[in-house]
Write a protein that holds these residues in place. Structure first.
Motif, PDB file in Angstrom:
ATOM      1  N   SER A  51       2.022 -11.221   1.510  1.00  0.00           N
ATOM      2  CA  SER A  51       3.188 -12.023   1.150  1.00  0.00           C
ATOM      3  C   SER A  51       3.265 -13.318   1.944  1.00  0.00           C
ATOM      4  O   SER A  51       3.804 -14.323   1.460  1.00  0.00           O
ATOM      5  CB  SER A  51       4.467 -11.204   1.346  1.00  0.00           C
ATOM      6  OG  SER A  51       4.679 -10.911   2.716  1.00  0.00           O
ATOM      7  N   GLN A  52       2.701 -13.309   3.157  1.00  0.00           N
ATOM      8  CA  GLN A  52       2.718 -14.519   3.987  1.00  0.00           C
ATOM      9  C   GLN A  52       1.458 -15.363   3.837  1.00  0.00           C
ATOM     10  O   GLN A  52       1.279 -16.353   4.552  1.00  0.00           O
ATOM     11  CB  GLN A  52       2.927 -14.128   5.455  1.00  0.00           C
ATOM     12  CG  GLN A  52       4.280 -13.490   5.727  1.00  0.00           C
ATOM     13  CD  GLN A  52       4.511 -13.143   7.183  1.00  0.00           C
ATOM     14  OE1 GLN A  52       4.025 -13.828   8.083  1.00  0.00           O
ATOM     15  NE2 GLN A  52       5.257 -12.075   7.443  1.00  0.00           N
ATOM     16  N   ASN A  73       1.177  -5.475   3.242  1.00  0.00           N
ATOM     17  CA  ASN A  73       2.174  -6.141   2.406  1.00  0.00           C
ATOM     18  C   ASN A  73       2.630  -7.460   3.021  1.00  0.00           C
ATOM     19  O   ASN A  73       2.730  -8.484   2.327  1.00  0.00           O
ATOM     20  CB  ASN A  73       3.371  -5.222   2.179  1.00  0.00           C
ATOM     21  CG  ASN A  73       3.050  -4.069   1.257  1.00  0.00           C
ATOM     22  OD1 ASN A  73       2.117  -4.143   0.461  1.00  0.00           O
ATOM     23  ND2 ASN A  73       3.816  -2.988   1.352  1.00  0.00           N
ATOM     24  N   ASP A  74       2.907  -7.447   4.316  1.00  0.00           N
ATOM     25  CA  ASP A  74       3.365  -8.662   4.981  1.00  0.00           C
ATOM     26  C   ASP A  74       2.255  -9.714   5.036  1.00  0.00           C
ATOM     27  O   ASP A  74       2.514 -10.917   4.859  1.00  0.00           O
ATOM     28  CB  ASP A  74       3.864  -8.346   6.389  1.00  0.00           C
ATOM     29  CG  ASP A  74       5.188  -7.582   6.390  1.00  0.00           C
ATOM     30  OD1 ASP A  74       5.861  -7.585   5.337  1.00  0.00           O
ATOM     31  OD2 ASP A  74       5.527  -6.991   7.428  1.00  0.00           O
ATOM     32  N   LEU A  79       0.010  -7.935  11.309  1.00  0.00           N
ATOM     33  CA  LEU A  79       0.827  -7.614  10.151  1.00  0.00           C
ATOM     34  C   LEU A  79       0.245  -6.471   9.341  1.00  0.00           C
ATOM     35  O   LEU A  79      -0.974  -6.286   9.294  1.00  0.00           O
ATOM     36  CB  LEU A  79       0.949  -8.844   9.242  1.00  0.00           C
ATOM     37  CG  LEU A  79       1.505 -10.123   9.865  1.00  0.00           C
ATOM     38  CD1 LEU A  79       1.639 -11.201   8.792  1.00  0.00           C
ATOM     39  CD2 LEU A  79       2.836  -9.876  10.563  1.00  0.00           C
TER      40      LEU A  79
END
Length: 322
Positions: free
Chosen positions: A64-65, A60-61, A57
């Protein structure tokens, strides 16, 4: 430092001491911890070069996860342990923005991915800019599945081998060339740690610890200490002296020109799954083989198994010899 003694013998002894002292002197170049670790590394989000069952990832991903977080100087770098993953399990691969050639690299870990079937975590460096491995690769921390002893490996082009002496680890292969005759493809020159708590679950149970890699023109050495055995000069921060650390677990020296076989290196920290190593040895691990027919099947359908498959980095420091 002033070194002088009256007699010739004493002078020679003093010169030897001073030379050793100078060789051992290191100055801090970079200190990656907390937010500086995140800003100093790129988030690799391309397909895994080692063909792992993974989806790397972007920053940002990952944030966020919940796969990436910073708490003071500590950085958490995890994998998805909540969702089934038919297309590969989400993870993070960090690559340093700067390149390094020679020096002293010290990594303090509160936690590394546990000894879990399907996992293949690693802390390593590789020479980018040419076809791999023309500029070499140094695997400092690496293991798969239920391993509890760390594996240290060099991968090079033809013409590099080690003597296999001056170390506490167990030499598995001596030729660092990835296509060396008589060795498995890509085996390189490999040394397994003599400590059964140098990797994964037992490393974490001891409160983590420190890995150090010294890279000079003479060779590459790797040390490891659990939390209660870290040398005082490493704990104190900015004046480490490998000359006082005793015999390394891994000592890569011998028939190799380390100045030409190893070029500027990126530092990498990642967790992948299955792939060229873990996937290929799935059926040879009785514990893992009993869980699913293939490594990919197990990783895809058992998210909860990977709750402990995370890194928690206290710091990564890089020193240059002065």
């Amino acid at each position: 430092m002033f070194c002088s003694l009256p007699s010739l013998t004493a002078l020679l002894l003093t010169l030897a001491y001073c030379t050793a002292f100078v060789k051992a002197a290191y100055s801090l170049v970079d200190n990656y911890s907390g937010a500086s670790l995140i800003s100093g590394f790129n988030f690799f989000s391309e397909p895994d070069p080692t063909h792992g069952f993974v989806r790397y990832l972007n920053q940002n991903d990952a944030q966020s996860q919940g796969l990436l977080s910073v708490s003071g100087s500590s950085v958490y770098i995890g994998v998805d342990s909540k969702n089934k993953a038919p297309n590969g399990r989400a993870s993070v691969r960090l690559e340093s923005k700067k390149l390094y050639k020679k020096g002293l690299f010290i990594l303090d870990l509160a936690h590394m991915p546990s000894s879990t079937c399907g996992t293949w975590p690693a802390f390593w460096t590789w020479g980018s800019g040419k076809t791999w491995p023309e500029l070499g690769e140094i695997d400092i921390i690496e293991g798969v599945h239920t391993n509890t002893a760390n594996t240290m490996v060099l991968h090079t082009a033809d013409g590099c081998s080690i003597s296999g002496t001056g170390l506490t680890g167990v030499v598995k292969t001596k030729n660092c060339y990835i296509n060396a005759p008589g060795q498995s493809p890509n085996a390189g020159c490999a040394i397994e740690s003599s400590s059964s708590s140098s990797f994964g679950t037992p490393f974490n149970a001891a409160g983590g610890g420190v890995y150090a890699m010294e890279w000079t023109s003479s060779g590459i050495k790797i040390w490891h200490w659990l939390r209660d055995a870290i040398p005082a000069d490493v704990k104190s921060g900015n004046n480490p002296n490998p000359g006082g650390w005793g015999t390394p677990q891994g000592n890569f020296a011998g028939g190799c020109n380390f100045d030409t076989k190893f070029g500027d290196q990126k530092i990498v920290l990642d967790t992948t799954f299955c792939g060229d190593w873990a996937g290929n040895v799935w059926t040879s691990n009785p514990t893992c083989k009993s869980l699913a027919a293939t490594c990919n099947d197990y990783v895809a359908n058992n998210p909860g198994a990977f709750a402990e498959s995370y890194w928690r980095v206290n710091y990564l420091k890089i020193f240059r010899q002065t």
